[in-house]
Design a protein around this motif. Sequence first.
Motif, mmCIF file in Angstrom:
data_model
loop_
_atom_site.group_PDB
_atom_site.id
_atom_site.type_symbol
_atom_site.label_atom_id
_atom_site.label_comp_id
_atom_site.label_asym_id
_atom_site.label_seq_id
_atom_site.Cartn_x
_atom_site.Cartn_y
_atom_site.Cartn_z
ATOM 1 N N PHE A 87 -4.409 12.360 -5.418
ATOM 2 C CA PHE A 87 -4.971 11.021 -5.322
ATOM 3 C C PHE A 87 -5.814 10.896 -4.061
ATOM 4 N N ALA A 88 -6.725 9.931 -4.086
ATOM 5 C CA ALA A 88 -7.588 9.643 -2.943
ATOM 6 C C ALA A 88 -7.245 8.270 -2.392
ATOM 7 N N MET A 89 -7.845 7.942 -1.251
ATOM 8 C CA MET A 89 -7.607 6.642 -0.637
ATOM 9 C C MET A 89 -7.973 5.512 -1.596
ATOM 10 N N ALA A 90 -9.073 5.689 -2.335
ATOM 11 C CA ALA A 90 -9.508 4.658 -3.276
ATOM 12 C C ALA A 90 -8.457 4.406 -4.348
ATOM 13 N N ASP A 91 -7.737 5.461 -4.738
ATOM 14 C CA ASP A 91 -6.691 5.303 -5.750
ATOM 15 C C ASP A 91 -5.550 4.431 -5.237
ATOM 16 N N VAL A 92 -5.225 4.595 -3.968
ATOM 17 C CA VAL A 92 -4.156 3.786 -3.369
ATOM 18 C C VAL A 92 -4.556 2.310 -3.360
ATOM 19 N N ALA A 93 -5.784 2.047 -2.938
ATOM 20 C CA ALA A 93 -6.253 0.666 -2.902
ATOM 21 C C ALA A 93 -6.277 0.063 -4.306
ATOM 22 N N LYS A 94 -6.739 0.832 -5.274
ATOM 23 C CA LYS A 94 -6.802 0.335 -6.652
ATOM 24 C C LYS A 94 -5.411 0.041 -7.184
ATOM 25 N N ARG A 95 -4.444 0.951 -6.939
ATOM 26 C CA ARG A 95 -3.079 0.750 -7.436
ATOM 27 C C ARG A 95 -2.447 -0.486 -6.791
ATOM 28 N N ALA A 96 -2.747 -0.720 -5.512
ATOM 29 C CA ALA A 96 -2.182 -1.875 -4.793
ATOM 30 C C ALA A 96 -2.992 -3.150 -5.020
ATOM 31 N N LYS A 97 -4.101 -3.034 -5.778
ATOM 32 C CA LYS A 97 -4.992 -4.175 -6.039
ATOM 33 C C LYS A 97 -5.500 -4.759 -4.726
ATOM 34 N N ALA A 98 -5.920 -3.854 -3.846
ATOM 35 C CA ALA A 98 -6.446 -4.245 -2.540
ATOM 36 C C ALA A 98 -7.882 -3.755 -2.412
ATOM 37 N N ALA A 99 -8.645 -4.420 -1.561
ATOM 38 C CA ALA A 99 -10.014 -3.980 -1.301
ATOM 39 C C ALA A 99 -9.979 -2.624 -0.621
ATOM 40 N N HIS A 100 -10.910 -1.752 -1.024
ATOM 41 C CA HIS A 100 -10.925 -0.402 -0.457
ATOM 42 C C HIS A 100 -11.028 -0.445 1.060
ATOM 43 N N GLY A 101 -11.894 -1.338 1.574
ATOM 44 C CA GLY A 101 -12.080 -1.418 3.012
ATOM 45 C C GLY A 101 -10.844 -1.889 3.751
ATOM 46 N N SER A 102 -10.050 -2.754 3.103
ATOM 47 C CA SER A 102 -8.853 -3.260 3.770
ATOM 48 C C SER A 102 -7.812 -2.170 3.978
ATOM 49 N N LEU A 103 -7.847 -1.150 3.137
ATOM 50 C CA LEU A 103 -6.892 -0.049 3.290
ATOM 51 C C LEU A 103 -7.017 0.599 4.656
ATOM 52 N N TYR A 104 -8.263 0.728 5.141
ATOM 53 C CA TYR A 104 -8.492 1.402 6.420
ATOM 54 C C TYR A 104 -8.091 0.546 7.613
ATOM 55 N N LEU A 111 0.833 -1.204 0.000
ATOM 56 C CA LEU A 111 0.000 0.000 0.000
ATOM 57 C C LEU A 111 0.871 1.259 0.000
ATOM 58 N N LEU A 112 1.941 1.221 0.759
ATOM 59 C CA LEU A 112 2.862 2.365 0.774
ATOM 60 C C LEU A 112 3.550 2.523 -0.573
ATOM 61 N N ASP A 113 3.920 1.406 -1.197
ATOM 62 C CA ASP A 113 4.528 1.459 -2.532
ATOM 63 C C ASP A 113 3.560 2.103 -3.532
ATOM 64 N N ALA A 114 2.284 1.727 -3.421
ATOM 65 C CA ALA A 114 1.271 2.294 -4.320
ATOM 66 C C ALA A 114 1.118 3.793 -4.083
ATOM 67 N N ALA A 115 1.087 4.193 -2.824
ATOM 68 C CA ALA A 115 0.964 5.619 -2.503
ATOM 69 C C ALA A 115 2.169 6.395 -3.020
ATOM 70 N N GLU A 116 3.362 5.823 -2.876
ATOM 71 C CA GLU A 116 4.565 6.502 -3.343
ATOM 72 C C GLU A 116 4.522 6.708 -4.860
ATOM 73 N N ALA A 117 4.083 5.687 -5.592
ATOM 74 C CA ALA A 117 3.987 5.818 -7.041
ATOM 75 C C ALA A 117 2.994 6.905 -7.428
ATOM 76 N N LEU A 118 1.885 6.997 -6.711
ATOM 77 C CA LEU A 118 0.872 8.015 -7.003
ATOM 78 C C LEU A 118 1.390 9.413 -6.688
ATOM 79 N N ILE A 119 2.155 9.542 -5.611
ATOM 80 C CA ILE A 119 2.728 10.850 -5.255
ATOM 81 C C ILE A 119 3.657 11.329 -6.362
ATOM 82 N N VAL A 120 4.478 10.442 -6.872
ATOM 83 C CA VAL A 120 5.415 10.804 -7.934
ATOM 84 C C VAL A 120 4.648 11.208 -9.198
ATOM 85 N N GLU A 121 3.579 10.500 -9.488
ATOM 86 C CA GLU A 121 2.810 10.773 -10.712
ATOM 87 C C GLU A 121 1.929 12.012 -10.589
ATOM 88 N N ARG A 122 1.277 12.189 -9.419
ATOM 89 C CA ARG A 122 0.220 13.189 -9.312
ATOM 90 C C ARG A 122 0.460 14.267 -8.257
#
Length: 214
Positions: free
Chosen positions: A40-57, A24-35
């Motif tokens: 980005f929103a929390m849902a974007d992090v979950a989508k990039r990490a291929k994780a369920a949105h609820g599991s992120l929380y 999840l942190l790797d996904a967030a880092e990639a989004l920070i570099v791109e955007r």
Amino acid sequence: MTEAHKNLALPALQKRGRDRQQSLLDAAEALIVERGLEGFAMADVAKRAKAAHGSLYQFFASRTAILVTLHARHIERLKAALAGASAMLKAGSARPPPKVFLEAYLAPLQAFMEANPAYRILRLGMPEDWEGAGQEAALDSGLVTELTNMLAWLAPEAPAATRNLSAQILLQVVDALFVLNVSDDMKAEATRLLEMYLGDLAGRYAGGAFGEIA
């Protein structure tokens, strides 16, 4: 499942949890570099990490929590890189020339910045009162102490106050070089000036010669 089996399963569950958090942190880092930080929103992090949105929380309550945790990971990696550089210098029996001393610190910083591009964005884009500010202050204080001690290898007769001031100068200049991402020409010129500065320090307080330390 028996109690013994539960105990055996716990480390595996903990590892899976750590692995999921890191992805999840790797996904967030990639989004920070791109955007950028706000792109980005929390849902974007979950989508990039291929994780369920609820599991992120389960791991992060908010975007800020993600950013703070990601920055803490950066700090630990940076500390480890610089600790390795210090260990290499300490392992040598001879006092290193200024160029070798400087390269020992610049090389791991350069490698860290290349491997963690979001660190620069976090440093420059977050407000001064965010939770990571205390981590930065503690890191800077630790680096000044480490550099002050290491400068004794270049100038063992220099007063501690002089070495401490020199360490602060080194840290501020190097921080500007890498965090602000200046041009290669400017980095080369700043490195040359720092090498001259360290050479002058060594010449004034260490007799101008490099060799075995008694």
